[in-house]
Design a protein around this motif. Structure first.
Motif, PDB file in Angstrom:
ATOM      1  N   ARG A 155       6.815 -17.166  -0.398  1.00  0.00           N
ATOM      2  CA  ARG A 155       7.381 -16.032   0.318  1.00  0.00           C
ATOM      3  C   ARG A 155       6.235 -15.166   0.823  1.00  0.00           C
ATOM      4  NH1 ARG A 155      11.653 -14.863  -4.060  1.00  0.00           N
ATOM      5  NH2 ARG A 155      13.216 -16.409  -3.502  1.00  0.00           N
ATOM      6  N   ALA A 156       6.374 -14.704   2.042  1.00  0.00           N
ATOM      7  CA  ALA A 156       5.329 -13.914   2.684  1.00  0.00           C
ATOM      8  C   ALA A 156       5.042 -12.615   1.930  1.00  0.00           C
ATOM      9  CB  ALA A 156       5.738 -13.585   4.118  1.00  0.00           C
ATOM     10  N   ALA A 157       3.809 -12.179   2.021  1.00  0.00           N
ATOM     11  CA  ALA A 157       3.399 -10.883   1.467  1.00  0.00           C
ATOM     12  C   ALA A 157       3.826  -9.784   2.438  1.00  0.00           C
ATOM     13  CB  ALA A 157       1.892 -10.868   1.284  1.00  0.00           C
ATOM     14  N   ARG A 158       3.898  -8.557   1.959  1.00  0.00           N
ATOM     15  CA  ARG A 158       4.130  -7.399   2.834  1.00  0.00           C
ATOM     16  C   ARG A 158       2.784  -6.867   3.294  1.00  0.00           C
ATOM     17  NH1 ARG A 158       7.340  -3.701  -0.882  1.00  0.00           N
ATOM     18  NH2 ARG A 158       5.238  -3.008  -0.768  1.00  0.00           N
ATOM     19  N   ALA A 159       2.703  -6.490   4.540  1.00  0.00           N
ATOM     20  CA  ALA A 159       1.423  -6.072   5.133  1.00  0.00           C
ATOM     21  C   ALA A 159       0.907  -4.737   4.587  1.00  0.00           C
ATOM     22  CB  ALA A 159       1.555  -5.999   6.646  1.00  0.00           C
ATOM     23  N   ARG A 160       1.748  -3.761   4.368  1.00  0.00           N
ATOM     24  CA  ARG A 160       1.377  -2.411   3.909  1.00  0.00           C
ATOM     25  C   ARG A 160       0.341  -1.751   4.827  1.00  0.00           C
ATOM     26  NH1 ARG A 160       0.713  -2.331  -2.546  1.00  0.00           N
ATOM     27  NH2 ARG A 160      -1.181  -3.447  -2.068  1.00  0.00           N
ATOM     28  N   GLY A 161       0.631  -1.728   6.100  1.00  0.00           N
ATOM     29  CA  GLY A 161      -0.263  -1.065   7.051  1.00  0.00           C
ATOM     30  C   GLY A 161      -0.806  -2.025   8.073  1.00  0.00           C
ATOM     31  N   SER A 162      -1.916  -2.623   7.796  1.00  0.00           N
ATOM     32  CA  SER A 162      -2.553  -3.548   8.728  1.00  0.00           C
ATOM     33  C   SER A 162      -1.858  -4.912   8.701  1.00  0.00           C
ATOM     34  CB  SER A 162      -4.026  -3.694   8.336  1.00  0.00           C
ATOM     35  OG  SER A 162      -4.702  -4.488   9.272  1.00  0.00           O
ATOM     36  N   ARG A 163      -1.610  -5.473   9.857  1.00  0.00           N
ATOM     37  CA  ARG A 163      -0.923  -6.758  10.003  1.00  0.00           C
ATOM     38  C   ARG A 163      -1.629  -7.874   9.227  1.00  0.00           C
ATOM     39  NH1 ARG A 163      -1.764 -11.035  13.411  1.00  0.00           N
ATOM     40  NH2 ARG A 163      -3.453 -10.139  14.602  1.00  0.00           N
ATOM     41  N   ILE A 164      -0.847  -8.767   8.624  1.00  0.00           N
ATOM     42  CA  ILE A 164      -1.425  -9.912   7.914  1.00  0.00           C
ATOM     43  C   ILE A 164      -2.013 -10.868   8.945  1.00  0.00           C
ATOM     44  CG2 ILE A 164      -0.910 -11.940   6.486  1.00  0.00           C
ATOM     45  CD1 ILE A 164       1.163 -10.176   5.043  1.00  0.00           C
ATOM     46  N   ARG A 165      -3.262 -11.216   8.761  1.00  0.00           N
ATOM     47  CA  ARG A 165      -3.958 -12.099   9.698  1.00  0.00           C
ATOM     48  C   ARG A 165      -3.926 -13.554   9.255  1.00  0.00           C
ATOM     49  NH1 ARG A 165      -9.441  -9.404  11.496  1.00  0.00           N
ATOM     50  NH2 ARG A 165      -8.631  -9.411  13.606  1.00  0.00           N
ATOM     51  N   SER A 166      -3.959 -13.796   7.930  1.00  0.00           N
ATOM     52  CA  SER A 166      -3.952 -15.175   7.449  1.00  0.00           C
ATOM     53  C   SER A 166      -3.624 -15.203   5.959  1.00  0.00           C
ATOM     54  CB  SER A 166      -5.315 -15.844   7.675  1.00  0.00           C
ATOM     55  OG  SER A 166      -6.309 -15.215   6.888  1.00  0.00           O
ATOM     56  N   TYR A 167      -3.418 -16.420   5.477  1.00  0.00           N
ATOM     57  CA  TYR A 167      -3.219 -16.673   4.054  1.00  0.00           C
ATOM     58  C   TYR A 167      -4.305 -17.633   3.581  1.00  0.00           C
ATOM     59  CZ  TYR A 167       1.388 -14.549   4.384  1.00  0.00           C
ATOM     60  OH  TYR A 167       2.413 -13.667   4.567  1.00  0.00           O
TER      61      TYR A 167
END
Length: 107
Positions: A23-35
């Motif tokens: 399940r995806a993480a939450r960004a909390r501000g800055s957009r998620i760029r990668s895993y």
């Protein structure tokens, strides 16, 4: 703030590759760029990693006959988030070998 940790990591393995679904993480501000996925060898040194933008990642190059525990984390401009929990159990590297013994009876 860095992203939250991904959850519900599930791992399947075939032919030297572990496929992680989570399940995806939450960004909390800055957009998620990668895993980033990481599979650690059980009972010995060594690990393999993979990077990607989706919630399914394939970690290649796993050694035959070695169990692995896998985890994943999200990355954003703020940095890398915390690692997920390890996959529930070491991923099976292959089915156990069947041992056959021939017994010859003599009269």
């Amino acid at each position: 703030m860095t992203p939250t940790r991904p959850t519900a990591v599930r791992v399947s393995r075939a032919a030297g590759t572990a496929t992680l679904r989570f399940r995806a993480a939450r960004a909390r501000g800055s957009r998620i760029r990668s895993y980033e996925a990481r599979c650690d060898a059980v009972g010995r040194r060594g690990f393999r990693r993979a990077f990607g933008r989706r919630t399914t990642l394939s970690v290649r190059g796993l050694a035959p006959g070695v169990g692995y525990r896998c985890r994943v984390r999200a990355r954003s401009r703020a940095g890398a988030g915390a690692w997920s929990a390890y996959s529930r159990s070491p991923t099976a590297s292959r089915a156990p070998a069947l041992e056959v013994r021939w017994v010859t009876r003599t009269a």
